[in-house]
Each structure stands twice: as structure tokens, then as C-alpha cells.
Motif scaffolding. Structure first.
Motif, PDB file in Angstrom:
ATOM      1  N   TYR A   1       0.830  -1.204   0.000  1.00  0.00           N
ATOM      2  CA  TYR A   1       0.000   0.000   0.000  1.00  0.00           C
ATOM      3  C   TYR A   1       0.867   1.257   0.000  1.00  0.00           C
ATOM      4  O   TYR A   1       0.561   2.242  -0.680  1.00  0.00           O
TER       5      TYR A   1
ATOM      6  N   LEU B   1      -4.572   8.829   0.398  1.00  0.00           N
ATOM      7  CA  LEU B   1      -5.261   8.765   1.677  1.00  0.00           C
ATOM      8  C   LEU B   1      -6.241   9.920   1.807  1.00  0.00           C
ATOM      9  O   LEU B   1      -6.048  10.980   1.205  1.00  0.00           O
TER      10      LEU B   1
ATOM     11  N   GLU C   1      -7.175   5.341   9.277  1.00  0.00           N
ATOM     12  CA  GLU C   1      -6.330   4.774   8.226  1.00  0.00           C
ATOM     13  C   GLU C   1      -5.330   5.812   7.718  1.00  0.00           C
ATOM     14  O   GLU C   1      -4.127   5.524   7.586  1.00  0.00           O
TER      15      GLU C   1
ATOM     16  N   LEU D   1      -1.331   5.051   8.334  1.00  0.00           N
ATOM     17  CA  LEU D   1      -0.510   4.805   7.156  1.00  0.00           C
ATOM     18  C   LEU D   1       0.319   6.030   6.779  1.00  0.00           C
ATOM     19  O   LEU D   1       1.452   5.900   6.302  1.00  0.00           O
TER      20      LEU D   1
ATOM     21  N   TYR E   1      -6.631  -0.195   7.255  1.00  0.00           N
ATOM     22  CA  TYR E   1      -6.961  -0.305   5.834  1.00  0.00           C
ATOM     23  C   TYR E   1      -8.069  -1.334   5.630  1.00  0.00           C
ATOM     24  O   TYR E   1      -9.057  -1.095   4.919  1.00  0.00           O
TER      25      TYR E   1
END
Length: 634
Positions: free
Chosen positions: A432, A443, A469, A473, A510
């Protein structure tokens, strides 16, 4: 009260595809005495029972290796129904039809087609010899060798060390006569990477083939109907035609030819069936989870304990303690089922491209991530749900005959097979981040701290999952850039020794976001009572996700402390206002797609558990008096 038609509609949504085949398979399994669970039997009988179940299902056409061409989604549908029945049966089925049969279909050529029909008839029983004692998640470094001998046009297969013995080989100890052996291929002194080669491991009379050693791995914590083996090869010679040759082959002149450049790339292609295997395991696990929930909720609705009068006149499911434990598991299982359906649709599009000889690298990369995240999320949920169901059923949950312990053990097999769950999350996060870096993914923008969130609103709840998320991330992306690019630290050290919390947390975030988004899509396409039912389940799922990670939401100021204090109470109120105790039982028994008989006939506490104890049953379902065969329904 949940409307009966909305339950039927929910089952239709969750079952997604192959409805007539699912129905026939479930009805057959519920009616054939062979599928009645057995407990106090020898190991040999457990294995024969699991084998015969696979054989009967195959002989009736509920699954076929040709489904990969003609009806791909039925592969997963059959795995889910198998998961309702028995973990050992489901495991042997997935190795025969997906790992062995599917690899043969996908990597083999015309010269191997004669074996495919024999996979369906089970004249050929296969195993998938990839894992070695010393090489699991790092299978690309395996040691088993296949050296081409130009003098005889054969491969010579060898196990060069103790750690290179093939390990955990399902079907190998008793039933398999063929193996797809993954080995380091050597041609004319050059290493060409890992390839898949068909090796006969037993003769027609089931004696072990010359040069092959097979050792039984014995009993395990569960799924003992699976005959796992360790395999060794000593100068085992097989014709050069036994290499699965869709991408690589030995020419008539004895030279190596391949459509794929690079040893690692070749390994990823030949091990590709593991990707499908992860969806198969998720399908089996979602089936097992549904049975556990239906069993626990059914018992909770009929087991009475102390009520307001002081007498045992109140079902334990009336208590908030029981509802608060089981309702979020039910909602999460529905969410994961919808997420699994989304993954299957995306996998199907990629599979159809494969059949047509086409590719879409960006979409294929997303399918890879989706297949790698679905197995961990579903199998972890099965373990958690089964453990809580066992506990909430008290001593009855501890009895083998009520199947909850078997569900816990089955989940642990799924958590390890086809890639360790936590290691797969590392792969998801890595892939990802690569997609973010090259612009394929982005994102959601970060909201201001302590935003004005409406915790009753479905879209606000989704936005909160997006925010988590993005933060996790995004923080991982920043940490890797700072430490590797700016500080010149080793990527290996940063990834493997410093940022595990962000890697695991980011990948899980995710996954939750993906399933929540798919859930909202299904809600938007529904109407009436079904939409209301789905919306209530979605809100319970989303609030439960937030509650379980509430410390993160508050400490990173996605929610204010005041908002955080509302979450637990709001989740409890949502359960109470959305569903009665009877509703929860009806959703589990009729809304998840399980045939009622597969629950009530196979677990005493899911039906007439008082009647079950009228006679000396020795903890077995066999020999039940005829009056108890027709189990009463709630």
C-alpha cells in the motif's frame, strides 16, 4: 422485530453467488449421516471420515477443478459451506481442489489436462509441497532441488538437508498419490528459480514411490482429520514433461525457456494459487464463524437463569452482558462477509483477465492487497468470535459435541496457513505504501482535531475509520521516509525492528475501511426493511471498531475525550434499540445463510439440549433416538 423477508434478503446478500449450488450442498450435508460430527474415534477413522466427505461432495459435483474456468465463484461458495461442516473436511477439500487442482489448472499445459478430470473423480489425490521445515514465509529461499538431466530428459529431485524436508503437507500422510513439488530448478548448471513439478509419491497400490520418504506428523490441536506429512526426496526421477509449463519449460533441445524474467518473479507466479487460497481460507472461516455465532445465540435464547423474581425464568440473552458480547461479533461477521464478497468480485475480474491472457497491473496490485488482508481479518475474527461464544456458553461451550472448541482450533489453522496473518499484514502495508508513493492510491485528507462528528451517522462513522487509516498509514510513510531517506538507516531495520506497531495497525485500519466502504455500498443499494437491518448492523460494526481502538482515536485527537466517552454507551444503546434478543437469534440462524439443520442437528445446545441429556449419549450425536432427530426450532 426484524421482518422475516429482510432476513431472507440479508441471506441472499451475504451468500452473494452460486445460490442454487449452495442450497443443494447445504441440504445434502444436513441429510447425509456421514456429515454428523464424530468425536471419540481413532485418528485413522478421523482421516478416513474427512476423506470420504470430500469424495462424496466431489462425486455430486458441488465443487470441480473446472470451476476455475466455468464457475469461478463456486470455488469459494463450496469452501464456505464446507466451513459450516467440519474443519478437516474443508482443509482437505481446499488442498485437493484449490492448491493442487487449481495450480495444475493455472500453471499446467495441454499435456497435464488428463489429470484434471482425475482430480474431480479423486482418482488423483494431490498435495501442495511448498513449505519446508526451515522455509515458511521465506519459501523463495527453499532448498529442495530439481536438476535437469539431459541424458535421460528427466528432473532429479532431492532434499539436500533436514530443514529442506517438505513440511505440513496436507493429504500426504495417507491419501495423496501425487504432489506438486516446488523446487529450485537447475538447468545446465544455472539456477533458474523455483518451479512447480509433478511428482508421483505413491504407486497405484498406494505403496510409497521409489526414493520418496513420507512421515506422518501425527495429532495436532485440531483438524486431526487432516493427514499432514513430512516428505523427503532422494534422487527421485520424473519426466521433464512433469514441469508445469504455462510459463517455463525445457525445450526439445534441452534448454530452459521462460516467459518470466527473474527468479523472484518466477516464484511469485508459481506460488500464485496461494492468493486464491487466502480467499478460500477466508470463505471457510466465515462459514465456521457463522456456525459458532448461531450456536451460541441459540443456546443463549433458551438457557434460563435468575430473573427479577429470583427464579430461573430469564434467558441469558436478555441480559446486556450477553448481548454486548455477542451482538458486535454478529455485526462484524456480517461486515467481513460483505467485505469478502467485494474481494471475490475483484478477484473474479483479475481471474477473467488471466483466462483471457490480459493484465492490469494497477488493479492486480489492489487485488493482491485485498486477498492478503481478507484472510487475516476473517480468521482472527473467527478465533475471537469462537472464543467468546465458547465462554458465553459456559460449560456447554467446553464440550466437543457443541463444536465451539473445534471452531477455535480451526481458526488457528487458518491464521497460519497460506501465510502467517501478521506477516501478511506487513505485505499489505508494504504494497500500500508503494501504491501511495507512485500515485496509484491516496489517503483521505486529515480533518481538524476533535471534529464535529455525529456518532449516530453512518457516513460520519465511515469518515472516522478513514481518518484512522490516513493517520496510521501516513505516519508509517513519514517514518520510513525520515529514517531511510533522511537518516540513511537500513530499510530492513526500520521495517522489521522499529515500526511494527504502525505496520500492523495501518494494515488493519486499511482492512476495516475497505469493509466499511463495501458495507455502505450494499446499504445504499438496499431499500426498506433490509436497508434498516443493514444500517443497524453497520452502526454496531463501526462503533465497535472505534471502541476497540478508542485510545488511538482520542490520543491522536480524532475524537475529543468527551466524544470518546460517548462511544461505549452509544454502542450499548444502539444494540438495545436496534434488536431484541429474538432478533439476534433470527439474524444468526436465518439471516447469515446457514441451513438451520446444519446448526441444530450438529450442536445439541443449538436446539433441544435438554432432550439430548435424556439418555447416555457419551458426548456423541450418533445413536440419537429418532424422537430427537427432528430438532425443534426456536
Amino acid at each position: 422485530m426484524v421482518h422475516p423477508k429482510s432476513l431472507e434478503a440479508l441471506a441472499q446478500v451475504l451468500e452473494h453467488d452460486s445460490h442454487s449450488k449452495r442450497k443443494a450442498f447445504k441440504e445434502y450435508a444436513a441429510s447425509d449421516p456421514l456429515f454428523v460430527p464424530r468425536y471419540d474415534i481413532p485418528l485413522r477413522m478421523e482421516r478416513e471420515l474427512a476423506y470420504e466427505r470430500v469424495h462424496r461432495v466431489a462425486s455430486r459435483g458441488f465443487i470441480s477443478v473446472f470451476d476455475f474456468k466455468n464457475d469461478p465463484l463456486n470455488i469459494f461458495a463450496a469452501h464456505e459451506v464446507a466451513g459450516y461442516c467440519d474443519g478437516s473436511f474443508a482443509t482437505k477439500l481446499t488442498v485437493q481442489f484449490n492448491l493442487f487442482g487449481g495450480t495444475l489448472f493455472k500453471l499446467g499445459g495441454e499435456r497435464h489436462e488428463y489429470l484434471l478430470k482425475q482430480v474431480d473423480s479423486m482418482k488423483v489425490v494431490g498435495c501442495f509441497a511448498l513449505t519446508e521445515l526451515g522455509y515458511g514465509n521465506n519459501a523463495v529461499e527453499m532448498e529442495t532441488t530439481a536438476v535437469y538431466d539431459p541424458q535421460t530428459d528427466e528432473f532429479v529431485v532431492n532434499t539436500p538437508s533436514i530443514v529442506s524436508q517438505k513440511f505440513w503437507i496436507t493429504n500426504g500422510a495417507v491419501h495423496a498419490n501425487w504432489a506438486i513439488v516446488f523446487a529450485q530448478l537447475e538447468v545446465a548448471g544455472k539456477q533458474e528459480g523455483i518451479h512447480a513439478i509433478l511428482v508421483r509419491i505413491r504407486n497405484d497400490d498406494m505403496t510409497v514411490s521409489h526414493g520418496v520418504t513420507i512421515q506422518d506428523m501425527g495429532r495436532k490441536m485440531e483438524c486431526n482429520g487432516v493427514d499432514n506429512a513430512r516428505l523427503w526426496f532422494k534422487n527421485v526421477r520424473v519426466p521433464k514433461e512433469n514441469i508445469l509449463n504455462r510459463y517455463s519449460d525445457i525445450s526439445s533441445k534441452g534448454s530452459f525457456e521462460s516467459k518470466i524474467e527473474g527468479r523472484r518473479a518466477r516464484f511469485l507466479v508459481v506460488a500464485d494459487q496461494l492468493l486464491t487460497g487466502r480467499v478460500c481460507i477466508a470463505s471457510m472461516a466465515i462459514g465456521g464463524t457463522k456456525v459458532a455465532l448461531a450456536t451460541a445465540l441459540s443456546y443463549s435464547a433458551t438457557r434460563k437463569t435468575v430473573g427479577p423474581s429470583g427464579k430461573s425464568d430469564t434467558p441469558i440473552l436478555e441480559y446486556q452482558l450477553q448481548q454486548r458480547a455477542l451482538a458486535p461479533l454478529l455485526a462484524r461477521t456480517v461486515a467481513l462477509n460483505i467485505g469478502l464478497n467485494y474481494v471475490k468480485d475483484r478477484w473474479l475480474a483479475a481471474h477473467q483477465r488471466f483466462l483471457q491472457g490480459a493484465e492490469d497491473k494497477v488493479d492486480d496490485a489492489e487485488v493482491l492487497r485485498l486477498c492478503c488482508i481478507i484472510k487475516p481479518m476473517v480468521t482472527w475474527n473467527q478465533e475471537n468470535a469462537s472464543t467468546i461464544c465458547r465462554e458465553r456458553c459456559g460449560g456447554q461451550g467446553y464440550l466437543s459435541v457443541n463444536r465451539l472448541g473445534a471452531s477455535v482450533g480451526f481458526s488457528h489453522a487458518g491464521m497460519t496457513a497460506e501465510g502467517d496473518n501478521a506477516v501478511l499484514l506487513q505485505k499489505v502495508a508494504k504494497e500500500y505504501l508503494a501504491a501511495l508513493q507512485n500515485g496509484e492510491k491516496s489517503l483521505a485528507p486529515l480533518a481538524k482535531p476533535g471534529g464535529n462528528w455525529n456518532l449516530n451517522d453512518a457516513k460520519h462513522l465511515f469518515s472516522l475509520l478513514q481518518q484512522r487509516e490516513s493517520r496510521k498509514l501516513g505516519a508509517l510513510q513519514d517514518a520510513v521516509a525520515q529514517k531511510v531517506v533522511d537518516q540513511r538507516q537500513s530499510l530492513f531495520d526500520v521495517w522489521m525492528k522499529q515500526e511494527s506497531e504502525l505496520i500492523q495497525g495501518g494494515a488493519k485500519a486499511y482492512g476495516d475501511r475497505v469493509y466499511a466502504e463495501a458495507f455502505l455500498g450494499v446499504i445504499d443499494s438496499a431499500s426498506g426493511d433490509l436497508q434498516t437491518l443493514l444500517l443497524n448492523l453497520y452502526r454496531i460494526f463501526a462503533l465497535d471498531c472505534i471502541e476497540k481502538d478508542l485510545g488511538y482515536f482520542v490520543s491522536y485527537e480524532i475524537l475529543t475525550p468527551a466524544q470518546g466517552r460517548q462511544v461505549g454507551r452509544l454502542l450499548s444503546d444502539t444494540i438495545l434499540k436496534s434488536f431484541t434478543a429474538e432478533d439476534l437469534v433470527l439474524i444468526a440462524r436465518r439471516g447469515l445463510g446457514i441451513t438451520e439443520e446444519l446448526v441444530s442437528k450438529f450442536a445439541p445446545i443449538a436446539s433441544d439440549w435438554v432432550g439430548f441429556y435424556k439418555y447416555d449419549n457419551q458426548g456423541e450425536l450418533t445413536g440419537v433416538p429418532p424422537t430427537l432427530e427432528a430438532r425443534s426450532k426456536l
